[in-house]
Scaffold this motif. Structure first.
Motif, PDB file in Angstrom:
ATOM      1  N   GLN A  70       0.836  -1.189   0.000  1.00  0.00           N
ATOM      2  CA  GLN A  70       0.000   0.000   0.000  1.00  0.00           C
ATOM      3  C   GLN A  70       0.879   1.250   0.000  1.00  0.00           C
ATOM      4  OE1 GLN A  70      -3.434   0.279  -0.249  1.00  0.00           O
ATOM      5  NE2 GLN A  70      -3.164  -1.896  -0.767  1.00  0.00           N
ATOM      6  N   PRO A  71       0.610   2.216  -0.878  1.00  0.00           N
ATOM      7  CA  PRO A  71       1.414   3.435  -0.907  1.00  0.00           C
ATOM      8  C   PRO A  71       1.265   4.228   0.383  1.00  0.00           C
ATOM      9  CG  PRO A  71      -0.526   3.668  -2.302  1.00  0.00           C
ATOM     10  CD  PRO A  71      -0.472   2.228  -1.882  1.00  0.00           C
ATOM     11  N   ALA A  72       2.288   4.991   0.715  1.00  0.00           N
ATOM     12  CA  ALA A  72       2.269   5.785   1.944  1.00  0.00           C
ATOM     13  C   ALA A  72       3.085   7.056   1.729  1.00  0.00           C
ATOM     14  CB  ALA A  72       2.809   4.978   3.111  1.00  0.00           C
ATOM     15  N   PRO A  73       2.543   8.032   0.993  1.00  0.00           N
ATOM     16  CA  PRO A  73       3.269   9.287   0.804  1.00  0.00           C
ATOM     17  C   PRO A  73       3.337  10.075   2.105  1.00  0.00           C
ATOM     18  CG  PRO A  73       1.061   9.447  -0.100  1.00  0.00           C
ATOM     19  CD  PRO A  73       1.244   8.017   0.305  1.00  0.00           C
ATOM     20  N   GLY A  74       4.153  11.097   2.128  1.00  0.00           N
ATOM     21  CA  GLY A  74       4.319  11.901   3.336  1.00  0.00           C
ATOM     22  C   GLY A  74       5.694  11.699   3.937  1.00  0.00           C
TER      23      GLY A  74
END
Length: 245
Positions: A70-74
């Motif tokens: 799962q992507p997790a930008p930031g």
């Protein structure tokens, strides 16, 4: 991860200005990735399948198991730092946060469906197969940096070439050497090293050390994209060359 000398020599080459020094393997029995290159075997590495949580689970700071696909930008979690001076710790932390921004930027480009020339240089002409593999590795790296707290430990130099290594028995620890701070690759040496080492972890990319050095791994990408996407140095060089982050 040993540095190259000018011209992209293999990992066994010494740092410029130093005496000959071989690469240092990880401690025997530790399950770590070796620092010495193993050579281009020409074989086809197996590709991880998306969503196979049995292959990518690792201890983390969340309750239960997280989905590393799962992507997790930031922002990245602030890493723990052991045995560094305040100045060295600042370099490590800034590089680590920069790597996260570089990964976010790289994934934006990959997900747009139009990989740029930087992708082709380090992973070969874009195909569904290699784009999917690289996107998966960076998505897992992005997720791990956002959700898990990594520890960086500074150790003594054992030769003139090693910058860092990891061990699979320590799934969130990266061991750095003093040469990490030498900028052997020029700009973004720390960032390239961190991305290289992160890609080794089984729950991220399970990459190997087939070849080292910019010229050598660019040639590998042109010859054999599958091996390039299985080679840690290609991920490090790809991140090093990110123009915007």
């Amino acid at each position: 991860m040993p540095p190259p000398v000018a011209g992209g020599a293999p990992a066994s080459s010494p740092l410029p200005g130093h005496g000959d020094g071989g690469s240092e393997p990880s401690a025997p029995g530790g399950g770590g990735q070796p620092s010495a290159p193993t050579g281009d075997s020409g074989g086809q590495p197996s590709m991880p399948t998306g969503g196979d949580s049995g292959d990518i689970q690792a201890p983390d700071n969340n309750s239960g198991n997280t989905d590393y696909d799962q992507p997790a930008p930031g922002s990245a979690q602030t890493p723990a730092l052991i045995e560094f001076t305040p100045a060295q710790g600042g370099i490590v932390n800034r590089a680590y946060q920069h790597v996260k921004r570089m990964i976010d930027s790289a994934l934006d480009k990959l997900e747009s469906g139009h990989p740029d020339s930087n992708f082709a240089r380090w992973f070969g002409s874009p195909t569904q197969r290699n784009v999917q593999k690289v996107e998966q590795v960076f998505t897992r790296m992005q997720h791990a940096m956002s959700h898990d707290r990594f520890t960086f430990v500074l150790g003594a130099a054992h030769d003139n070439s090693e910058l860092a290594h990891v061990q699979s028995s320590s799934p969130h620890q990266i061991n750095l050497k003093p040469h990490f701070f030498d900028h052997a690759f020029g700009a973004n040496t720390p960032e390239a090293t961190i991305a290289h080492e992160l890609s080794h972890f089984p729950y991220i990319g399970n990459t190997k050390d087939h070849l080292y050095g910019p010229a050598a791994v660019a040639g590998l990408a042109a010859r054999n994209s599958d091996i390039a996407t299985d080679n840690a140095e290609n991920y490090g060089m790809f991140i090093r060359a990110q123009a915007t982050a």
